[in-house]
Scaffold this motif. Sequence first.
Motif, PDB file in Angstrom:
ATOM      1  N   ARG A 139      75.597  81.755  18.220  1.00  0.00           N
ATOM      2  CA  ARG A 139      76.744  81.659  17.308  1.00  0.00           C
ATOM      3  C   ARG A 139      76.981  80.257  16.716  1.00  0.00           C
ATOM      4  O   ARG A 139      77.112  80.134  15.496  1.00  0.00           O
ATOM      5  CB  ARG A 139      77.988  82.175  18.012  1.00  0.00           C
ATOM      6  N   LEU A 163      80.291  86.963  11.991  1.00  0.00           N
ATOM      7  CA  LEU A 163      79.756  85.977  12.940  1.00  0.00           C
ATOM      8  C   LEU A 163      80.053  86.338  14.388  1.00  0.00           C
ATOM      9  O   LEU A 163      79.293  86.055  15.298  1.00  0.00           O
ATOM     10  CB  LEU A 163      80.324  84.591  12.636  1.00  0.00           C
ATOM     11  N   LYS A 164      81.200  87.024  14.563  1.00  0.00           N
ATOM     12  CA  LYS A 164      81.625  87.359  15.927  1.00  0.00           C
ATOM     13  C   LYS A 164      80.638  88.314  16.622  1.00  0.00           C
ATOM     14  O   LYS A 164      80.571  88.391  17.832  1.00  0.00           O
ATOM     15  CB  LYS A 164      83.042  87.933  15.953  1.00  0.00           C
ATOM     16  N   GLY A 207      76.676  79.799  12.871  1.00  0.00           N
ATOM     17  CA  GLY A 207      77.958  79.464  12.219  1.00  0.00           C
ATOM     18  C   GLY A 207      77.825  78.198  11.384  1.00  0.00           C
ATOM     19  O   GLY A 207      78.229  78.138  10.224  1.00  0.00           O
ATOM     20  N   LEU A 246      80.073  85.769   7.103  1.00  0.00           N
ATOM     21  CA  LEU A 246      80.970  84.888   7.860  1.00  0.00           C
ATOM     22  C   LEU A 246      81.913  85.709   8.742  1.00  0.00           C
ATOM     23  O   LEU A 246      82.207  85.356   9.873  1.00  0.00           O
ATOM     24  CB  LEU A 246      81.765  83.986   6.912  1.00  0.00           C
ATOM     25  N   ASN A 303      78.137  77.934   7.266  1.00  0.00           N
ATOM     26  CA  ASN A 303      79.102  77.035   6.612  1.00  0.00           C
ATOM     27  C   ASN A 303      78.421  76.088   5.634  1.00  0.00           C
ATOM     28  O   ASN A 303      78.932  75.840   4.537  1.00  0.00           O
ATOM     29  CB  ASN A 303      79.836  76.226   7.674  1.00  0.00           C
TER      30      ASN A 303
END
Length: 339
Positions: free
Chosen positions: A55, A47-48, A59, A44, A63
């Motif tokens: 993304r 993710l950037k 993402g 997590l 989640n």
Amino acid sequence: MEHSLKALQEKALKEIAGANDIDALETVEIQYMGRAAGELTAILKNLKDVPAAERPRTGALANEIKQDIEAQILERREALLAREENESVFDVTESYVPRRESGTLHPTTQIQYELEDFFAAMGFRIIDGPELESDFYNFSALNIAPDHPARDMQDTLYIKDHPTWLMRTQTSSVQVRAMREYGAPLQAIASGRCFRNEATDARHEHTFHQLEGFVVGEDVSFAHLKGILDAVARHLYGEDTQVRLRPKYYPFVEPGVNGEVTCSFCAGGGCALCKQTGWLEIFGAGLIHPHVLKEGGLDSKKVSGLAFGFGLTRLAMLKYGINDIRLFMSADMQFLKQF
Ligand code: PHE
């Protein structure tokens, strides 16, 4: 990325299902979700680094997986807790230990405690004396000299090679002991076992219980004695109970009386229990003999005293309608369980 996320999810769910206790589950939780080094937490955080176009999708999946793992951990925790709870209630591997039966107070002890409470409330001190007693305290100090015929009626158990020792025949043995220890004024009761050499039958037993009471001080009179005995009789058998005192010889009191109360079974009308007299004999009493006061270290010109003795065993027989005194010492559970 998506592929490794799915692999992680699969591995995590397997480990959650395999966690067999709360501690193991916690280890799994930390491994994946731990803030510092959790495997999913790391993904997590990274993710950037995922290309901007991918993304949102990655993402959202990450989640979803996070929520799934959290939900599975919660569910597993509940299941484990429920199992722990059940195990503490019912463990099939536990060996069978039969429960111990709890006993009850002996009927004599019940009456003893009840009377001790009653006398304590009137300001009496509760004291004790030895069952193995000296000839002196049991007889001589009580004005019963070695050749006194009153000894014949209270033959007891003597101790081999100790000619001055015996098993006390009466709780009156505590009188002189107490006077020597506490002096006057004194009001005390002493209860416990007494012994006599008896051929046992339904009315005679070698071991029985008495309760002794005595008061010494200035101007202690026969009226005090009568007042105390009236109070005890009313306490035991109800407000309407009468006390009748008739002269009786005991070497250690002067005057001495034999005390009776109105028969609680026939209210004085006459029945088998009171042998048609309407009265039940329950105690001996009197004013303490000057010889006894002297042996107790007291000056009979300055102080006087009263004494009374109840047969606790007899009181229990009357209260519960027990017709054989031998039951008291029998340790018979069928008898004892009734009280
Ligand atoms: N000790 C006497 C008995 O055993 C009873 C008694 C006690 C009598 C006190 C007078 C005073 O028979």
